[in-house]
Design a protein around this motif. Structure first.
Motif, PDB file in Angstrom:
ATOM      1  N   ILE A  80      32.994  16.299  37.083  1.00 47.47           N
ATOM      2  CA  ILE A  80      34.324  16.329  36.471  1.00 47.47           C
ATOM      3  C   ILE A  80      34.242  17.079  35.153  1.00 47.47           C
ATOM      4  CG2 ILE A  80      36.204  14.947  35.540  1.00 47.47           C
ATOM      5  CD1 ILE A  80      35.438  12.751  37.490  1.00 47.47           C
ATOM      6  N   TRP A  81      35.062  18.107  35.033  1.00 48.48           N
ATOM      7  CA  TRP A  81      35.089  18.959  33.848  1.00 48.48           C
ATOM      8  C   TRP A  81      36.410  18.776  33.104  1.00 48.48           C
ATOM      9  CZ3 TRP A  81      31.327  22.339  31.967  1.00 48.48           C
ATOM     10  CH2 TRP A  81      30.168  22.418  32.752  1.00 48.48           C
ATOM     11  N   MET A  82      36.346  18.966  31.802  1.00 47.58           N
ATOM     12  CA  MET A  82      37.516  18.805  30.946  1.00 47.58           C
ATOM     13  C   MET A  82      37.780  20.088  30.168  1.00 47.58           C
ATOM     14  SD  MET A  82      36.357  15.116  29.368  1.00 47.58           S
ATOM     15  CE  MET A  82      34.612  15.593  29.355  1.00 47.58           C
ATOM     16  N   PHE A  83      39.052  20.346  29.939  1.00 48.98           N
ATOM     17  CA  PHE A  83      39.466  21.382  28.994  1.00 48.98           C
ATOM     18  C   PHE A  83      40.290  20.702  27.919  1.00 48.98           C
ATOM     19  CE2 PHE A  83      42.589  24.166  27.144  1.00 48.98           C
ATOM     20  CZ  PHE A  83      41.870  25.300  26.829  1.00 48.98           C
ATOM     21  N   ASN A  84      40.003  21.058  26.663  1.00 49.51           N
ATOM     22  CA  ASN A  84      40.686  20.491  25.511  1.00 49.51           C
ATOM     23  C   ASN A  84      41.106  21.650  24.626  1.00 49.51           C
ATOM     24  OD1 ASN A  84      40.301  18.863  22.598  1.00 49.51           O
ATOM     25  ND2 ASN A  84      41.022  17.604  24.280  1.00 49.51           N
ATOM     26  N   VAL A  98      29.752  15.500  27.394  1.00 45.26           N
ATOM     27  CA  VAL A  98      28.997  16.553  26.732  1.00 45.26           C
ATOM     28  C   VAL A  98      29.843  17.825  26.696  1.00 45.26           C
ATOM     29  CG1 VAL A  98      27.831  17.177  28.899  1.00 45.26           C
ATOM     30  CG2 VAL A  98      26.816  17.859  26.701  1.00 45.26           C
ATOM     31  N   CYS A  99      29.810  18.507  25.578  1.00 44.04           N
ATOM     32  CA  CYS A  99      30.508  19.779  25.417  1.00 44.04           C
ATOM     33  C   CYS A  99      29.626  20.894  25.990  1.00 44.04           C
ATOM     34  CB  CYS A  99      30.792  20.026  23.936  1.00 44.04           C
ATOM     35  SG  CYS A  99      31.713  21.545  23.597  1.00 44.04           S
ATOM     36  N   LEU A 100      30.170  21.611  26.993  1.00 49.64           N
ATOM     37  CA  LEU A 100      29.434  22.687  27.651  1.00 49.64           C
ATOM     38  C   LEU A 100      30.393  23.816  27.993  1.00 49.64           C
ATOM     39  CD1 LEU A 100      27.220  20.683  30.192  1.00 49.64           C
ATOM     40  CD2 LEU A 100      26.419  21.855  28.139  1.00 49.64           C
ATOM     41  N   PRO A 101      29.909  25.047  28.002  1.00 50.54           N
ATOM     42  CA  PRO A 101      30.803  26.170  28.342  1.00 50.54           C
ATOM     43  C   PRO A 101      31.097  26.218  29.824  1.00 50.54           C
ATOM     44  CG  PRO A 101      28.558  26.960  27.967  1.00 50.54           C
ATOM     45  CD  PRO A 101      28.557  25.495  27.614  1.00 50.54           C
ATOM     46  N   ASN A 102      32.343  26.527  30.167  1.00 50.73           N
ATOM     47  CA  ASN A 102      32.739  26.758  31.554  1.00 50.73           C
ATOM     48  C   ASN A 102      33.859  27.789  31.526  1.00 50.73           C
ATOM     49  OD1 ASN A 102      33.961  26.615  34.182  1.00 50.73           O
ATOM     50  ND2 ASN A 102      32.952  24.637  34.486  1.00 50.73           N
ATOM     51  N   ARG A 103      33.478  29.042  31.662  1.00 48.09           N
ATOM     52  CA  ARG A 103      34.438  30.133  31.528  1.00 48.09           C
ATOM     53  C   ARG A 103      35.521  30.075  32.601  1.00 48.09           C
ATOM     54  NH1 ARG A 103      32.400  36.115  30.240  1.00 48.09           N
ATOM     55  NH2 ARG A 103      31.904  34.935  28.344  1.00 48.09           N
ATOM     56  N   GLU A 104      35.151  29.680  33.813  1.00 45.22           N
ATOM     57  CA  GLU A 104      36.138  29.646  34.897  1.00 45.22           C
ATOM     58  C   GLU A 104      37.232  28.621  34.605  1.00 45.22           C
ATOM     59  OE1 GLU A 104      36.362  29.054  39.776  1.00 45.22           O
ATOM     60  OE2 GLU A 104      34.415  29.281  38.760  1.00 45.22           O
ATOM     61  N   VAL A 105      36.840  27.424  34.174  1.00 46.16           N
ATOM     62  CA  VAL A 105      37.817  26.393  33.832  1.00 46.16           C
ATOM     63  C   VAL A 105      38.677  26.837  32.653  1.00 46.16           C
ATOM     64  CG1 VAL A 105      38.022  24.097  32.781  1.00 46.16           C
ATOM     65  CG2 VAL A 105      36.590  24.423  34.809  1.00 46.16           C
ATOM     66  N   GLU A 106      38.062  27.419  31.646  1.00 42.33           N
ATOM     67  CA  GLU A 106      38.810  27.850  30.470  1.00 42.33           C
ATOM     68  C   GLU A 106      39.816  28.943  30.825  1.00 42.33           C
ATOM     69  OE1 GLU A 106      38.086  29.554  25.924  1.00 42.33           O
ATOM     70  OE2 GLU A 106      36.379  29.084  27.222  1.00 42.33           O
ATOM     71  N   GLU A 107      39.364  29.968  31.527  1.00 45.41           N
ATOM     72  CA  GLU A 107      40.255  31.083  31.848  1.00 45.41           C
ATOM     73  C   GLU A 107      41.399  30.648  32.759  1.00 45.41           C
ATOM     74  OE1 GLU A 107      37.735  34.125  33.411  1.00 45.41           O
ATOM     75  OE2 GLU A 107      37.014  34.767  31.416  1.00 45.41           O
ATOM     76  N   MET A 108      41.123  29.785  33.726  1.00 47.63           N
ATOM     77  CA  MET A 108      42.175  29.320  34.630  1.00 47.63           C
ATOM     78  C   MET A 108      43.222  28.513  33.869  1.00 47.63           C
ATOM     79  SD  MET A 108      41.764  27.349  38.287  1.00 47.63           S
ATOM     80  CE  MET A 108      40.510  26.223  37.645  1.00 47.63           C
ATOM     81  N   THR A 109      42.759  27.644  32.958  1.00 48.22           N
ATOM     82  CA  THR A 109      43.690  26.811  32.198  1.00 48.22           C
ATOM     83  C   THR A 109      44.533  27.648  31.250  1.00 48.22           C
ATOM     84  OG1 THR A 109      42.085  24.997  32.288  1.00 48.22           O
ATOM     85  CG2 THR A 109      43.887  24.795  30.704  1.00 48.22           C
ATOM     86  N   VAL A 110      43.916  28.560  30.543  1.00 46.78           N
ATOM     87  CA  VAL A 110      44.631  29.391  29.578  1.00 46.78           C
ATOM     88  C   VAL A 110      45.689  30.241  30.294  1.00 46.78           C
ATOM     89  CG1 VAL A 110      44.375  31.341  27.985  1.00 46.78           C
ATOM     90  CG2 VAL A 110      42.784  29.406  27.872  1.00 46.78           C
ATOM     91  N   ARG A 111      45.332  30.804  31.438  1.00 46.82           N
ATOM     92  CA  ARG A 111      46.309  31.592  32.200  1.00 46.82           C
ATOM     93  C   ARG A 111      47.479  30.728  32.655  1.00 46.82           C
ATOM     94  NH1 ARG A 111      47.489  31.654  37.334  1.00 46.82           N
ATOM     95  NH2 ARG A 111      45.594  30.515  37.957  1.00 46.82           N
ATOM     96  N   TRP A 112      47.174  29.567  33.206  1.00 48.88           N
ATOM     97  CA  TRP A 112      48.208  28.670  33.732  1.00 48.88           C
ATOM     98  C   TRP A 112      49.178  28.241  32.644  1.00 48.88           C
ATOM     99  CZ3 TRP A 112      47.209  23.033  35.766  1.00 48.88           C
ATOM    100  CH2 TRP A 112      48.350  22.587  36.456  1.00 48.88           C
ATOM    101  N   MET A 113      48.658  27.828  31.501  1.00 45.55           N
ATOM    102  CA  MET A 113      49.521  27.360  30.417  1.00 45.55           C
ATOM    103  C   MET A 113      50.351  28.503  29.834  1.00 45.55           C
ATOM    104  SD  MET A 113      49.225  24.141  30.321  1.00 45.55           S
ATOM    105  CE  MET A 113      48.730  23.974  32.054  1.00 45.55           C
ATOM    106  N   LYS A 114      49.790  29.707  29.810  1.00 44.95           N
ATOM    107  CA  LYS A 114      50.552  30.868  29.346  1.00 44.95           C
ATOM    108  C   LYS A 114      51.728  31.124  30.276  1.00 44.95           C
ATOM    109  CE  LYS A 114      51.190  34.568  26.742  1.00 44.95           C
ATOM    110  NZ  LYS A 114      51.565  34.473  25.303  1.00 44.95           N
TER     111      LYS A 114
END
Length: 399
Positions: free
Chosen positions: A205-209, A241-257
């Motif tokens: 389970i991954w989180m974006f904040n 734990v805070c870890l990089p996940n570019r796919e989760v970040e890019e998908m979320t940023v695009r969706w919210m935009k």
């Protein structure tokens, strides 16, 4: 700054994050006995129950709170219900508070799992397969072709928890599904959904904040992974734990935009190894209780980004502290007992998991009273947790 609630560790994190910068933080809350109320960084507590009365009446009471300040404070809701209330009464509340602007009704659409799934589908964001029964006959038909286990969840998880004490359950067979559906559903106001169970561990389970400005641009964004949850396998993060996940970040940023979202966002995904995709589980259109897991090297977090942006100040770049761990001390201890009892956590792996913990939900050297208040009831709750289940694979194994 006015925070709605002083009930849990999420608001406590807000008090500390802003209070350490000398920013006055006030809480609207009906109960003075909860641990966060004892934070030295909470300037005042305004006794008001936002769960009592009509939404219009609550908005009017909040405006009267705003009248006690010399200038408009920022208003921060900390639950889905209060986020939706603030969103739906923004035109009224904006006369007294600074509030992020977003399309009307968007908070409600994201907080509701049925409409959220529709939004995700329309914007190409993967989700688990879901079904929305209208009665027990629909559940029986679903069970005929279902691959078990499946998830039985509240469309509005908070409403289900208020009625039953649970937000979701993992169901192993058709008979249990029918029984639990009848037990949990409210026939007068249906609220249950069925969701495909994605196999894997809690650490899938991954989180974006993140924080999005008035143009729906992401000014601050972090990703991380759950390690343990409470309740186990189905609940909120107790160790992350805070870890990089570019796919989760890019998908979320695009969706919210594309949605035009503004404000703080907390969102969860589960990695599905079967098709190698991250599938959205839930969207919280508000600050998440785990937000202090995500702190940049310069101290920036999402609540500080919100404060700076809404007060017209530049928001500096936030470089994540990857590897940083955060723990909800009491909740994680109780969950660890249950993970150990099912045979999935040993003493050595438990000790190893606590390395690199940089912040606790309650403990802070410069603000000890909330932790002491929380700890006074910890022994009783741990004892109750330990007695709730018997070991399924013998005693704890050293690994």
């Amino acid at each position: 700054m006015v925070v709605i609630s002083a009930q849990t560790h999420g608001p406590l994190g807000i008090f500390r994050s802003l209070g350490r910068l000398g920013i006055a933080v006030h809480a609207v809350d009906p109960d003075p006995r909860r641990a966060p109320s004892y934070s030295r960084y909470l300037r005042s507590r305004i006794r008001l129950d936002v769960a009592a009365g009509s939404p219009d009446a609550i908005a009017d009471r909040l405006l009267r709170v705003a009248d006690t300040f010399d200038r408009r404070p920022i208003l921060i809701p900390t639950t889905d219900q209060t986020s939706v209330l603030v969103d739906e009464h923004r035109d009224t509340l904006a006369a007294g508070f600074l509030i992020p602007e977003r399309p009307r009704g968007l908070a409600a659409s994201l907080a509701n799992k049925r409409t959220m799934a529709d939004l995700a589908d329309r914007h190409g964001v993967p989700t688990p397969k879901v079904d929305f029964p209208t009665g027990v006959d629909d559940v029986r038909r679903y069970a005929e072709g279902a691959v078990f286990p499946v998830m039985l969840k509240g469309i509005d998880g908070a409403r289900l928890k208020a009625r039953t004490g649970r937000r979701m359950v993992i169901v192993e067979d058709a008979r249990s599904l029918e029984r639990l559906y009848i037990e949990l559903e409210d026939p007068a106001d249906p609220n249950m959904m069925l969701q495909e169970y994605i196999p894997g561990g809690d650490d899938d389970i991954w989180m974006f904040n993140g924080y999005f400005d008035a143009n729906a641009d992401c000014l601050v964004g972090f990703t991380g992974r759950k390690i343990r949850q409470t309740p186990i396998h189905t609940g909120a993060t107790s160790l992350g734990v805070c870890l990089p996940n570019r796919e989760v970040e890019e998908m979320t940023v695009r969706w919210m935009k594309e949605l035009g979202y503004s404000g703080i966002l907390d969102i969860g995904y589960r990695f599905d190894a079967r098709d190698r995709r991250y599938k959205v589980l839930d969207v919280n259109p508000r600050i998440g209780a785990t937000f202090r897991l995500f702190v940049a090297g310069n101290g920036m977090d999402v609540v500080r980004a919100l404060y700076l942006d809404l007060t017209g100040q530049p928001v500096p770049t936030a470089e994540p502290r990857n590897g940083r761990r955060w723990i909800n001390e009491g909740a994680d201890l109780r969950s660890s007992i249950l993970y150990a009892r099912e045979g999935s956590l040993g003493i050595r792996s438990w000790l190893t998991s606590l390395r690199d913990v940089r912040e606790g939900a309650y403990f802070a050297r410069d603000d000890v009273q909330p932790f002491l208040r929380m700890a006074t009831s910890l022994d009783r709750r741990v004892e109750a947790t330990a007695a709730r289940r018997r070991p399924s694979r013998g005693s704890i194994q050293v690994r």
